[in-house]
Design a protein around this motif. Structure first.
Motif, mmCIF file in Angstrom:
data_model
loop_
_atom_site.group_PDB
_atom_site.id
_atom_site.type_symbol
_atom_site.label_atom_id
_atom_site.label_comp_id
_atom_site.label_asym_id
_atom_site.label_seq_id
_atom_site.Cartn_x
_atom_site.Cartn_y
_atom_site.Cartn_z
ATOM 1 N N PRO A 11 20.036 0.880 -2.892
ATOM 2 C CA PRO A 11 20.744 -0.399 -3.003
ATOM 3 C C PRO A 11 19.846 -1.450 -3.658
ATOM 4 O O PRO A 11 18.620 -1.408 -3.529
ATOM 5 C CB PRO A 11 21.059 -0.777 -1.548
ATOM 6 N N ASP A 12 20.453 -2.386 -4.368
ATOM 7 C CA ASP A 12 19.702 -3.453 -5.009
ATOM 8 C C ASP A 12 18.874 -4.209 -3.966
ATOM 9 O O ASP A 12 19.325 -4.455 -2.848
ATOM 10 C CB ASP A 12 20.674 -4.410 -5.717
ATOM 11 N N ASN A 13 17.647 -4.543 -4.318
ATOM 12 C CA ASN A 13 16.689 -5.232 -3.437
ATOM 13 C C ASN A 13 16.317 -4.423 -2.203
ATOM 14 O O ASN A 13 15.988 -4.986 -1.162
ATOM 15 C CB ASN A 13 17.195 -6.621 -3.039
ATOM 16 N N GLU A 14 16.344 -3.107 -2.343
ATOM 17 C CA GLU A 14 15.940 -2.207 -1.264
ATOM 18 C C GLU A 14 14.928 -1.206 -1.808
ATOM 19 O O GLU A 14 14.604 -1.207 -2.990
ATOM 20 C CB GLU A 14 17.153 -1.465 -0.685
ATOM 21 N N ALA A 15 14.451 -0.337 -0.933
ATOM 22 C CA ALA A 15 13.497 0.706 -1.318
ATOM 23 C C ALA A 15 13.897 2.017 -0.661
ATOM 24 O O ALA A 15 14.567 2.033 0.374
ATOM 25 C CB ALA A 15 12.087 0.317 -0.897
ATOM 26 N N LYS A 16 13.467 3.105 -1.267
ATOM 27 C CA LYS A 16 13.776 4.445 -0.757
ATOM 28 C C LYS A 16 12.508 5.273 -0.784
ATOM 29 O O LYS A 16 11.806 5.326 -1.797
ATOM 30 C CB LYS A 16 14.846 5.085 -1.637
ATOM 31 N N GLY A 17 12.215 5.920 0.331
ATOM 32 C CA GLY A 17 11.088 6.843 0.402
ATOM 33 C C GLY A 17 11.512 8.231 -0.043
ATOM 34 O O GLY A 17 12.612 8.677 0.267
ATOM 35 N N LEU A 18 10.637 8.904 -0.778
ATOM 36 C CA LEU A 18 10.890 10.255 -1.289
ATOM 37 C C LEU A 18 9.593 11.057 -1.248
ATOM 38 O O LEU A 18 8.522 10.504 -1.014
ATOM 39 C CB LEU A 18 11.347 10.202 -2.754
ATOM 40 N N PRO A 56 10.369 4.300 9.273
ATOM 41 C CA PRO A 56 10.904 4.890 8.047
ATOM 42 C C PRO A 56 11.788 3.942 7.227
ATOM 43 O O PRO A 56 12.677 3.280 7.748
ATOM 44 C CB PRO A 56 11.694 6.093 8.547
ATOM 45 N N ASN A 57 11.479 3.876 5.943
ATOM 46 C CA ASN A 57 12.204 3.082 4.943
ATOM 47 C C ASN A 57 12.164 1.575 5.185
ATOM 48 O O ASN A 57 12.998 0.844 4.656
ATOM 49 C CB ASN A 57 13.630 3.583 4.752
ATOM 50 N N LYS A 58 11.189 1.086 5.948
ATOM 51 C CA LYS A 58 10.955 -0.353 6.110
ATOM 52 C C LYS A 58 9.714 -0.705 5.290
ATOM 53 O O LYS A 58 8.593 -0.582 5.757
ATOM 54 C CB LYS A 58 10.743 -0.726 7.584
ATOM 55 N N PHE A 59 9.956 -1.120 4.045
ATOM 56 C CA PHE A 59 8.868 -1.344 3.098
ATOM 57 C C PHE A 59 8.576 -2.815 2.825
ATOM 58 O O PHE A 59 7.630 -3.121 2.113
ATOM 59 C CB PHE A 59 9.188 -0.665 1.761
ATOM 60 N N PHE A 60 9.395 -3.730 3.363
ATOM 61 C CA PHE A 60 9.279 -5.132 2.976
ATOM 62 C C PHE A 60 8.963 -6.054 4.143
ATOM 63 O O PHE A 60 9.211 -5.726 5.305
ATOM 64 C CB PHE A 60 10.605 -5.630 2.372
ATOM 65 N N ASN A 61 8.493 -7.258 3.800
ATOM 66 C CA ASN A 61 8.409 -8.323 4.789
ATOM 67 C C ASN A 61 9.837 -8.804 5.083
ATOM 68 O O ASN A 61 10.798 -8.321 4.482
ATOM 69 C CB ASN A 61 7.495 -9.463 4.305
ATOM 70 N N SER A 62 9.995 -9.750 5.989
ATOM 71 C CA SER A 62 11.337 -10.118 6.470
ATOM 72 C C SER A 62 12.255 -10.663 5.389
ATOM 73 O O SER A 62 13.465 -10.424 5.415
ATOM 74 C CB SER A 62 11.243 -11.115 7.625
ATOM 75 N N ASP A 63 11.717 -11.386 4.397
ATOM 76 C CA ASP A 63 12.606 -11.925 3.358
ATOM 77 C C ASP A 63 12.576 -11.100 2.063
ATOM 78 O O ASP A 63 13.083 -11.527 1.029
ATOM 79 C CB ASP A 63 12.314 -13.404 3.078
ATOM 80 N N LYS A 64 11.974 -9.920 2.135
ATOM 81 C CA LYS A 64 11.949 -8.946 1.032
ATOM 82 C C LYS A 64 11.309 -9.485 -0.242
ATOM 83 O O LYS A 64 11.680 -9.107 -1.341
ATOM 84 C CB LYS A 64 13.351 -8.403 0.754
ATOM 85 N N THR A 65 10.309 -10.351 -0.080
ATOM 86 C CA THR A 65 9.600 -10.878 -1.235
ATOM 87 C C THR A 65 8.307 -10.114 -1.518
ATOM 88 O O THR A 65 7.746 -10.230 -2.607
ATOM 89 C CB THR A 65 9.267 -12.367 -1.044
ATOM 90 N N PHE A 66 7.836 -9.325 -0.545
ATOM 91 C CA PHE A 66 6.625 -8.534 -0.695
ATOM 92 C C PHE A 66 6.796 -7.188 -0.007
ATOM 93 O O PHE A 66 7.554 -7.054 0.957
ATOM 94 C CB PHE A 66 5.404 -9.235 -0.061
ATOM 95 N N ILE A 67 6.046 -6.190 -0.487
ATOM 96 C CA ILE A 67 5.885 -4.931 0.236
ATOM 97 C C ILE A 67 4.963 -5.252 1.410
ATOM 98 O O ILE A 67 3.962 -5.956 1.237
ATOM 99 C CB ILE A 67 5.247 -3.862 -0.671
ATOM 100 N N GLN A 68 5.292 -4.748 2.592
ATOM 101 C CA GLN A 68 4.445 -5.023 3.753
ATOM 102 C C GLN A 68 4.115 -3.728 4.475
ATOM 103 O O GLN A 68 5.006 -2.950 4.829
ATOM 104 C CB GLN A 68 5.141 -5.967 4.731
ATOM 105 N N CYS A 69 2.831 -3.496 4.685
ATOM 106 C CA CYS A 69 2.401 -2.338 5.471
ATOM 107 C C CYS A 69 2.785 -2.581 6.919
ATOM 108 O O CYS A 69 2.392 -3.587 7.512
ATOM 109 C CB CYS A 69 0.899 -2.132 5.345
#
Length: 109
Positions: A11-18, A56-69
């Motif tokens: 989905p737009d503005n999302e990420a997928k692990g593979l 799993p599949n939680k790659f962003f900070n709360s407002d999805k402006t950065f990748i967050q470990c």
């Protein structure tokens, strides 16, 4: 060129692990979609050598402006993987050479 997934699977503005082959080895990766632009990284934090998405599949900070470990909270730029805050500041995620070909996300050689 290797097909990784259909663009519509992210989905737009999302990420997928593979899992994909990178440098001859099977590696956990993730792909971020921003409209018709994709960014791909090896799913491995340079600080702790753990998966970025401990949840799993939680790659962003709360407002999805950065990748967050999710292990220790380091923040990385989406477009270049540079750590801008946290214990690995100045280090970067390993970026993959990916693009969109038709309706597929592909990894270039």
């Amino acid at each position: 060129m290797v097909e990784l997934c259909k663009l519509e699977e992210i989905p737009d503005n999302e990420a997928k692990g593979l899992v994909a082959e990178v440098d001859g080895k099977q590696r956990n990766i993730f792909i971020i979609r921003k409209g018709n632009i994709v960014f791909g990284y090896i799913n491995w934090c340079p600080h702790n050598q753990v998966l970025i998405d401990q949840i799993p599949n939680k790659f962003f900070n709360s407002d999805k402006t950065f990748i967050q470990c999710s292990k220790h909270g380091a923040l990385f730029n989406i477009d270049d993987g540079l750590c801008i805050m946290g214990p690995c500041q100045g280090e970067s995620l390993k970026q993959l050479n990916i693009s969109i070909n038709g309706d597929m996300v592909v990894q270039e050689d």
